[in-house]
Design an enzyme around this catalytic site. Structure first.
Site, PDB file in Angstrom:
ATOM      1  N   ILE A  31       1.027  -0.883  -0.090  1.00  0.00           N
ATOM      2  CA  ILE A  31      -0.288   0.069  -0.357  1.00  0.00           C
ATOM      3  C   ILE A  31       0.932   0.973   0.298  1.00  0.00           C
ATOM      4  O   ILE A  31       0.859   2.241  -0.418  1.00  0.00           O
ATOM      5  CB  ILE A  31      -1.482  -0.075   1.708  1.00  0.00           C
ATOM      6  CG1 ILE A  31      -1.959  -1.055   1.138  1.00  0.00           C
ATOM      7  CG2 ILE A  31      -1.804   1.064   1.417  1.00  0.00           C
ATOM      8  CD1 ILE A  31      -2.447  -1.446   2.297  1.00  0.00           C
ATOM      9  N   SER A 161      -6.963   0.452  10.356  1.00  0.00           N
ATOM     10  CA  SER A 161      -7.177  -1.419  10.125  1.00  0.00           C
ATOM     11  C   SER A 161      -8.456  -1.737  10.681  1.00  0.00           C
ATOM     12  O   SER A 161      -8.799  -0.590  11.892  1.00  0.00           O
ATOM     13  CB  SER A 161      -5.938  -2.853  10.457  1.00  0.00           C
ATOM     14  OG  SER A 161      -7.070  -3.649   9.874  1.00  0.00           O
ATOM     15  N   TYR A 174      -2.176  -7.265  17.231  1.00  0.00           N
ATOM     16  CA  TYR A 174      -1.607  -6.167  15.845  1.00  0.00           C
ATOM     17  C   TYR A 174      -3.257  -5.490  16.009  1.00  0.00           C
ATOM     18  O   TYR A 174      -3.491  -4.583  15.766  1.00  0.00           O
ATOM     19  CB  TYR A 174      -1.877  -7.511  14.241  1.00  0.00           C
ATOM     20  CG  TYR A 174      -2.268  -6.143  13.047  1.00  0.00           C
ATOM     21  CD1 TYR A 174      -1.258  -5.706  12.469  1.00  0.00           C
ATOM     22  CD2 TYR A 174      -3.270  -6.269  12.904  1.00  0.00           C
ATOM     23  CE1 TYR A 174      -1.234  -4.625  11.734  1.00  0.00           C
ATOM     24  CE2 TYR A 174      -3.989  -5.569  11.194  1.00  0.00           C
ATOM     25  CZ  TYR A 174      -2.839  -5.271  11.269  1.00  0.00           C
ATOM     26  OH  TYR A 174      -2.962  -3.378  10.009  1.00  0.00           O
ATOM     27  N   LYS A 178      -3.603  -1.208  16.859  1.00  0.00           N
ATOM     28  CA  LYS A 178      -4.192  -0.381  15.995  1.00  0.00           C
ATOM     29  C   LYS A 178      -5.170   0.066  16.143  1.00  0.00           C
ATOM     30  O   LYS A 178      -6.390   1.494  16.112  1.00  0.00           O
ATOM     31  CB  LYS A 178      -5.239  -1.257  14.209  1.00  0.00           C
ATOM     32  CG  LYS A 178      -3.921  -2.072  13.578  1.00  0.00           C
ATOM     33  CD  LYS A 178      -3.616  -0.628  13.155  1.00  0.00           C
ATOM     34  CE  LYS A 178      -2.633  -0.907  11.796  1.00  0.00           C
ATOM     35  NZ  LYS A 178      -1.469  -0.462  11.384  1.00  0.00           N
TER      36      LYS A 178
END
Length: 301
Positions: A31, A161, A174, A178
């Site tokens: 990205i 995310s 993870y 976030k």
């Protein structure tokens, strides 16, 4: 493939970034690489950062061929390197283009571990993830924000995310990293908005990239994913229109995000139903975003 507000905005506003300095971390692939192309197409000056200098040079050359005349500088950066190194990087970024400081700071770099149960995560994995995903971006922001405030404006674009809005079975650390970004950057915006600082938090679901991680490559065959190009385009839409938050994904991820936002009791019930099944799907390298997670694994003969 995006929330209602995001899709209503149309195209990116070129006038918001043309001639502006955009600093992108994690710009050597995925990205980040595609975001660099998108911002270059809008006439922005780019600072590309990552640890892999060779890959950064490749991205730079690729963009210059596609958009001749692009102004691009490479600034090697390791988000886990500590405050002193990051301070040096900020000072360098502020001086790379004569008379121009950083207008857009795009926090894109992230560390994602293979899917596993929350109780199986190691302390080493926790520390490595939080250093790159949380501490690095926060320290970089803390060091860069005073320059923006002095100039009377600036933009932070945070690539979060869907896991920053929803429980993400198999991705507890993870997801936690976030969620931490959401807490920090939404608070930062409320504090610094009077000083002209804008913050856009972008929440993509599963994304199709040309260089998928080893952890995700086997799953990629089974899951419908938004392309990196479309994700980058919608991110520039969100950033240039000044959106505070934007969601980018296909169903059922978007539905779950809406449920958790507006009907949390239902949303959390749903995630509790699919949590164990998602772990099983991840273990067999199956589709971890399927409607079928509601019903469990099919019995095999």
């Amino acid at each position: 493939m995006g929330d209602f507000t995001l899709l209503s905005k149309g195209r990116p506003k070129r006038e918001q970034v043309e001639g502006k300095v955009v600093w992108i971390t994690g710009a050597s692939r995925g990205i980040g690489e595609t975001l660099a192309e998108q911002f270059a197409s809008l006439g922005a000056k780019l600072i590309l950062s990552a640890r892999n200098v060779i890959e950064l040079e490749r991205v730079k050359s690729k963009i210059i061929v596609k958009y001749p005349g692009s102004n691009i500088e490479i600034l090697p950066l390791d988000l886990a390197s500590g405050e002193e190194d990051l301070k040096g990087a900020v000072n360098q970024a502020e001086s790379l283009f004569a008379g121009c400081g950083v207008d857009y700071m795009v926090h894109n770099a992230a560390f994602e571990r293979p899917k596993r149960k929350a109780v199986e995560e190691t302390v080493e994995g926790l520390q490595a993830t939080l250093k790159v995903n949380v501490l690095g971006p926060i320290i970089l922001t803390k060091l860069l924000a005073p320059f923006m405030i002095k100039r009377g404006g600036g933009n932070f674009v945070v690539m979060s995310s869907a896991a920053g809005k929803c429980p993400a079975p198999g991705q507890a650390i993870y997801s936690a990293s976030k969620h931490a970004l959401h807490g920090y950057f939404h608070t930062l915006r409320s504090e610094l908005n009077p000083k002209g600082i804008k913050v856009t938090v972008v929440c993509p679901g599963p994304i199709e990239t040309s260089k998928a991680s080893e952890a995700g490559s086997s799953e990629k065959r089974h899951e419908k994913r938004v392309t990196a190009e479309r994700c980058a385009e919608l991110t520039t839409v969100a950033a240039t229109h000044g959106l505070k938050e934007a969601w980018i994904s296909y169903q059922p991820v978007l539905l779950v995000m809406y449920l958790l936002q507006y009907m949390p009791t239902v949303g959390f019930w749903l995630m509790d139903k699919v949590g164990g099944n998602r772990l099983k799907a991840a273990k067999r390298k199956g589709n971890t975003y399927s409607w079928n997670l509601l019903f469990g694994e099919k019995k095999r003969a």
